[in-house]
Design an enzyme around this catalytic site. Structure first.
Site, PDB file in Angstrom:
ATOM      1  N   GLY A  48       0.820  -1.213   0.000  1.00 12.74           N
ATOM      2  CA  GLY A  48       0.000   0.000   0.000  1.00 12.74           C
ATOM      3  C   GLY A  48       0.853   1.262   0.000  1.00 12.74           C
ATOM      4  O   GLY A  48       0.563   2.231  -0.702  1.00 12.74           O
ATOM      5  N   TYR A  49       1.923   1.244   0.782  1.00  9.51           N
ATOM      6  CA  TYR A  49       2.838   2.380   0.838  1.00  9.51           C
ATOM      7  C   TYR A  49       3.490   2.613  -0.528  1.00  9.51           C
ATOM      8  O   TYR A  49       3.557   3.734  -1.019  1.00  9.51           O
ATOM      9  CB  TYR A  49       3.908   2.135   1.911  1.00  9.51           C
ATOM     10  CG  TYR A  49       5.002   3.179   1.930  1.00  9.51           C
ATOM     11  CD1 TYR A  49       4.791   4.411   2.539  1.00  9.51           C
ATOM     12  CD2 TYR A  49       6.241   2.936   1.339  1.00  9.51           C
ATOM     13  CE1 TYR A  49       5.781   5.373   2.565  1.00  9.51           C
ATOM     14  CE2 TYR A  49       7.234   3.895   1.353  1.00  9.51           C
ATOM     15  CZ  TYR A  49       7.005   5.108   1.973  1.00  9.51           C
ATOM     16  OH  TYR A  49       7.991   6.059   1.985  1.00  9.51           O
ATOM     17  N   ALA A  50       3.962   1.539  -1.135  1.00  4.90           N
ATOM     18  CA  ALA A  50       4.618   1.637  -2.442  1.00  4.90           C
ATOM     19  C   ALA A  50       3.648   2.163  -3.504  1.00  4.90           C
ATOM     20  O   ALA A  50       4.016   2.998  -4.339  1.00  4.90           O
ATOM     21  CB  ALA A  50       5.176   0.282  -2.861  1.00  4.90           C
ATOM     22  N   ALA A  87       0.976   4.058  -2.962  1.00  4.70           N
ATOM     23  CA  ALA A  87       0.695   5.463  -2.673  1.00  4.70           C
ATOM     24  C   ALA A  87       1.852   6.351  -3.124  1.00  4.70           C
ATOM     25  O   ALA A  87       1.640   7.421  -3.709  1.00  4.70           O
ATOM     26  CB  ALA A  87       0.432   5.644  -1.186  1.00  4.70           C
ATOM     27  N   LYS A  88       3.070   5.897  -2.875  1.00  2.00           N
ATOM     28  CA  LYS A  88       4.247   6.669  -3.275  1.00  2.00           C
ATOM     29  C   LYS A  88       4.318   6.796  -4.802  1.00  2.00           C
ATOM     30  O   LYS A  88       4.587   7.871  -5.326  1.00  2.00           O
ATOM     31  CB  LYS A  88       5.506   5.993  -2.734  1.00  2.00           C
ATOM     32  CG  LYS A  88       6.745   6.821  -2.851  1.00  2.00           C
ATOM     33  CD  LYS A  88       7.897   6.180  -2.095  1.00  2.00           C
ATOM     34  CE  LYS A  88       9.125   7.036  -2.196  1.00  2.00           C
ATOM     35  NZ  LYS A  88      10.254   6.493  -1.434  1.00  2.00           N
TER      36      LYS A  88
END
Length: 114
Positions: free
Chosen positions: A3-5, A7-8
């Site tokens: 999810g972080y990747a 979003a980034k």
């Protein structure tokens, strides 16, 4: 982590797309700011055993944004502001010396005597 990747990647795409947008006007400049860990009370609480001297203070971001908002020119302490670019902020500690950098340009320097 996925999810972080995602979003980034989305933020990178958003900055690039907005920088190419003609509807924002000729004077609009779109940039991305990529900090290391920001020195906030919440981060200090979440990571009490970390070396907080290596974290970038919010005032470093504020000074850069105020400078860029005023005229965006390159100076000894601020890199040139370019549409669609990403700017990395990092704080490096060496012994008692602490320096803040934006894209490798030293913006502030502190030597702690204690």
């Amino acid at each position: 982590m996925a999810g972080y990747a995602a979003a980034k990647a989305g933020v990178h795409n958003l900055v690039s797309t907005l920088a190419e947008e003609e509807g924002l006007g000729a004077k609009a400049t779109v940039i991305g700011i990529m900090p290391n860990v920001i020195d906030t009370p919440g981060n200090r609480q979440a990571m009490p055993n970390a070396d907080h001297d290596k974290w970038t203070k919010p005032s470093v971001f504020a000074k850069a944004i105020l400078h860029w908002a005023s005229d965006g020119s390159a100076t000894e302490k601020f890199p040139k502001l370019e549409n669609g670019q990403f700017y990395t902020f990092e704080t490096l500690k060496s012994g008692k010396s602490i320096a803040d950098y934006i894209n490798g340009v030293e913006t502030a320097y502190l030597y702690k005597s204690e």
